[in-house]
Design a protein around this motif. Sequence first.
Motif, PDB file in Angstrom:
ATOM      1  N   VAL A 215       0.865  -1.177   0.000  1.00  0.00           N
ATOM      2  CA  VAL A 215       0.000   0.000   0.000  1.00  0.00           C
ATOM      3  C   VAL A 215       0.902   1.228   0.000  1.00  0.00           C
ATOM      4  CG1 VAL A 215      -1.791   1.274   1.242  1.00  0.00           C
ATOM      5  CG2 VAL A 215      -1.784  -1.228   1.318  1.00  0.00           C
ATOM      6  N   TRP A 216       0.576   2.187  -0.865  1.00  0.00           N
ATOM      7  CA  TRP A 216       1.342   3.437  -0.933  1.00  0.00           C
ATOM      8  C   TRP A 216       0.511   4.583  -0.387  1.00  0.00           C
ATOM      9  CZ3 TRP A 216       6.319   4.299  -2.875  1.00  0.00           C
ATOM     10  CH2 TRP A 216       6.951   3.174  -3.413  1.00  0.00           C
ATOM     11  N   VAL A 217       1.131   5.390   0.475  1.00  0.00           N
ATOM     12  CA  VAL A 217       0.497   6.594   1.000  1.00  0.00           C
ATOM     13  C   VAL A 217       1.271   7.786   0.442  1.00  0.00           C
ATOM     14  CG1 VAL A 217      -0.095   7.887   3.076  1.00  0.00           C
ATOM     15  CG2 VAL A 217      -0.259   5.401   3.093  1.00  0.00           C
ATOM     16  N   LEU A 218       0.574   8.689  -0.233  1.00  0.00           N
ATOM     17  CA  LEU A 218       1.210   9.874  -0.829  1.00  0.00           C
ATOM     18  C   LEU A 218       0.907  11.076   0.050  1.00  0.00           C
ATOM     19  CD1 LEU A 218       0.199   9.012  -4.480  1.00  0.00           C
ATOM     20  CD2 LEU A 218       2.514   8.937  -3.542  1.00  0.00           C
ATOM     21  N   LEU A 219       1.962  11.760   0.489  1.00  0.00           N
ATOM     22  CA  LEU A 219       1.811  12.816   1.493  1.00  0.00           C
ATOM     23  C   LEU A 219       2.505  14.088   1.046  1.00  0.00           C
ATOM     24  CD1 LEU A 219       2.932  10.591   4.500  1.00  0.00           C
ATOM     25  CD2 LEU A 219       0.578  11.249   4.012  1.00  0.00           C
ATOM     26  N   ALA A 220       2.194  15.178   1.729  1.00  0.00           N
ATOM     27  CA  ALA A 220       2.974  16.404   1.568  1.00  0.00           C
ATOM     28  C   ALA A 220       4.178  16.257   2.514  1.00  0.00           C
ATOM     29  CB  ALA A 220       2.127  17.621   1.872  1.00  0.00           C
ATOM     30  N   PRO A 241       9.076  18.772  -9.850  1.00  0.00           N
ATOM     31  CA  PRO A 241      10.081  19.492 -10.648  1.00  0.00           C
ATOM     32  C   PRO A 241       9.705  20.921 -11.026  1.00  0.00           C
ATOM     33  CG  PRO A 241       9.689  17.308 -11.555  1.00  0.00           C
ATOM     34  CD  PRO A 241       8.666  17.512 -10.486  1.00  0.00           C
ATOM     35  N   LEU A 242       8.451  21.212 -11.278  1.00  0.00           N
ATOM     36  CA  LEU A 242       8.095  22.534 -11.815  1.00  0.00           C
ATOM     37  C   LEU A 242       7.728  23.530 -10.720  1.00  0.00           C
ATOM     38  CD1 LEU A 242       5.939  21.316 -14.841  1.00  0.00           C
ATOM     39  CD2 LEU A 242       8.348  21.950 -14.838  1.00  0.00           C
ATOM     40  N   THR A 243       7.116  23.064  -9.646  1.00  0.00           N
ATOM     41  CA  THR A 243       6.647  23.980  -8.603  1.00  0.00           C
ATOM     42  C   THR A 243       7.466  23.881  -7.317  1.00  0.00           C
ATOM     43  OG1 THR A 243       5.085  22.292  -7.878  1.00  0.00           O
ATOM     44  CG2 THR A 243       4.251  23.945  -9.439  1.00  0.00           C
ATOM     45  N   GLY A 244       8.302  22.866  -7.202  1.00  0.00           N
ATOM     46  CA  GLY A 244       9.152  22.724  -6.019  1.00  0.00           C
ATOM     47  C   GLY A 244       8.417  22.236  -4.771  1.00  0.00           C
ATOM     48  N   VAL A 245       7.170  21.795  -4.925  1.00  0.00           N
ATOM     49  CA  VAL A 245       6.397  21.331  -3.761  1.00  0.00           C
ATOM     50  C   VAL A 245       7.049  20.071  -3.174  1.00  0.00           C
ATOM     51  CG1 VAL A 245       4.165  20.330  -3.077  1.00  0.00           C
ATOM     52  CG2 VAL A 245       4.236  22.299  -4.624  1.00  0.00           C
ATOM     53  N   GLU A 246       7.178  20.042  -1.844  1.00  0.00           N
ATOM     54  CA  GLU A 246       7.784  18.879  -1.182  1.00  0.00           C
ATOM     55  C   GLU A 246       6.782  17.745  -1.089  1.00  0.00           C
ATOM     56  OE1 GLU A 246       9.912  19.362   2.531  1.00  0.00           O
ATOM     57  OE2 GLU A 246      10.212  21.462   2.009  1.00  0.00           O
ATOM     58  N   ARG A 247       7.251  16.550  -1.418  1.00  0.00           N
ATOM     59  CA  ARG A 247       6.361  15.392  -1.432  1.00  0.00           C
ATOM     60  C   ARG A 247       7.003  14.190  -0.750  1.00  0.00           C
ATOM     61  NH1 ARG A 247       1.419  15.937  -1.959  1.00  0.00           N
ATOM     62  NH2 ARG A 247       1.188  13.915  -2.953  1.00  0.00           N
ATOM     63  N   ARG A 248       6.163  13.242  -0.442  1.00  0.00           N
ATOM     64  CA  ARG A 248       6.610  12.037   0.240  1.00  0.00           C
ATOM     65  C   ARG A 248       5.742  10.885  -0.255  1.00  0.00           C
ATOM     66  NH1 ARG A 248       7.569  12.578   6.719  1.00  0.00           N
ATOM     67  NH2 ARG A 248       8.523  10.537   7.012  1.00  0.00           N
ATOM     68  N   ALA A 249       6.378   9.808  -0.701  1.00  0.00           N
ATOM     69  CA  ALA A 249       5.639   8.596  -1.104  1.00  0.00           C
ATOM     70  C   ALA A 249       6.122   7.465  -0.213  1.00  0.00           C
ATOM     71  CB  ALA A 249       5.904   8.275  -2.573  1.00  0.00           C
TER      72      ALA A 249
END
Length: 267
Positions: A215-220, A241-249
């Motif tokens: 199971v994958w949880v996609l987070l900020a 890549p385009l907006t620089g938003v931090e992400r976590r998978a």
Amino acid sequence: MTSTVSPALEQRIARVLSAGVGLRGDGESPASLKTDGVAGGTELIEPGGGAAGEGAEGGRGAEGVSTWIGLVAAWNARIDLTAARNEDELVDLMLADAVVLAAHLPQGKRVVDVGTGAGAPGLAVALLRQDLALTLVEPLQKRVSFLRNTIGALLQSGALKPGAGRAPFVERGRGEEVARRAPAFDVAISRATLAPGRWLDMGAALTAGAAAPEVWVLLAREEPPALTGWEVAEDLRYRWPLTGVERRAVRYLRRAPASTPGATSEG
Ligand SMILES: C[S@@+](CC[C@H](N)C(=O)[O-])C[C@H]1O[C@@H](n2cnc3c(N)ncnc32)[C@H](O)[C@@H]1O
């Protein structure tokens, strides 16, 4: 409705797709989508070829991504598909998490995406990894219509040629209903649909019958939730890549049941 993609939009799509090449885990990686996981072993992702681009029977994933994002932009003028305010947001929102998932999902599995909306991340993953069998679960009829129309156009153009023997399947309904029916999925993904803890519970139910469920949880930036009997196998941190938003998978695997002391195979 046809899809027309401006050269500027095409360039943005190419930038996000090519950022995924860095996920192979060797050589130079762009800082944007370079993941920093707790476990290594990333799989090669190559826009327009290999795992990310072409299924065994020759679908053209990168071309399909452009068609799909063009259709999102066109349909969004009539129905509410995305809240993206500009092209950078649109392309990052639709594509960037899927590029990371596409580099890490195991080969040939049955994958369910709950709350697919306009196609992120499930339809993008289906295009980038045509070895996988995707089921896209979405309750809202207008979004279901969009997804079915788009998949029809992608099949007709040859951009989508599923290697797993079937095209992405769109199921109209809620994740809770699908989970009650003892579904047979190996991998469960979802973004921005349920609170992370609730999604993890639902993902576990959706993959309950699999031998090696994930199971994958996609987070900020928030911390990943815990679920008894499951462990975090990868915690990938990256920036869009385009907006620089931090992400976590975050990838969860079910723990093997502890063996009972003294138990024998004859039982
Ligand atoms: C905020 S949108 C996110 C769409 C897409 N996953 C994304 O990240 O761009 C949430 C979507 O989940 C759907 N949804 C809401 N509750 C759901 C549920 N219980 N089961 C399945 N889908 C649900 C909504 O109709 C909507 O399309």
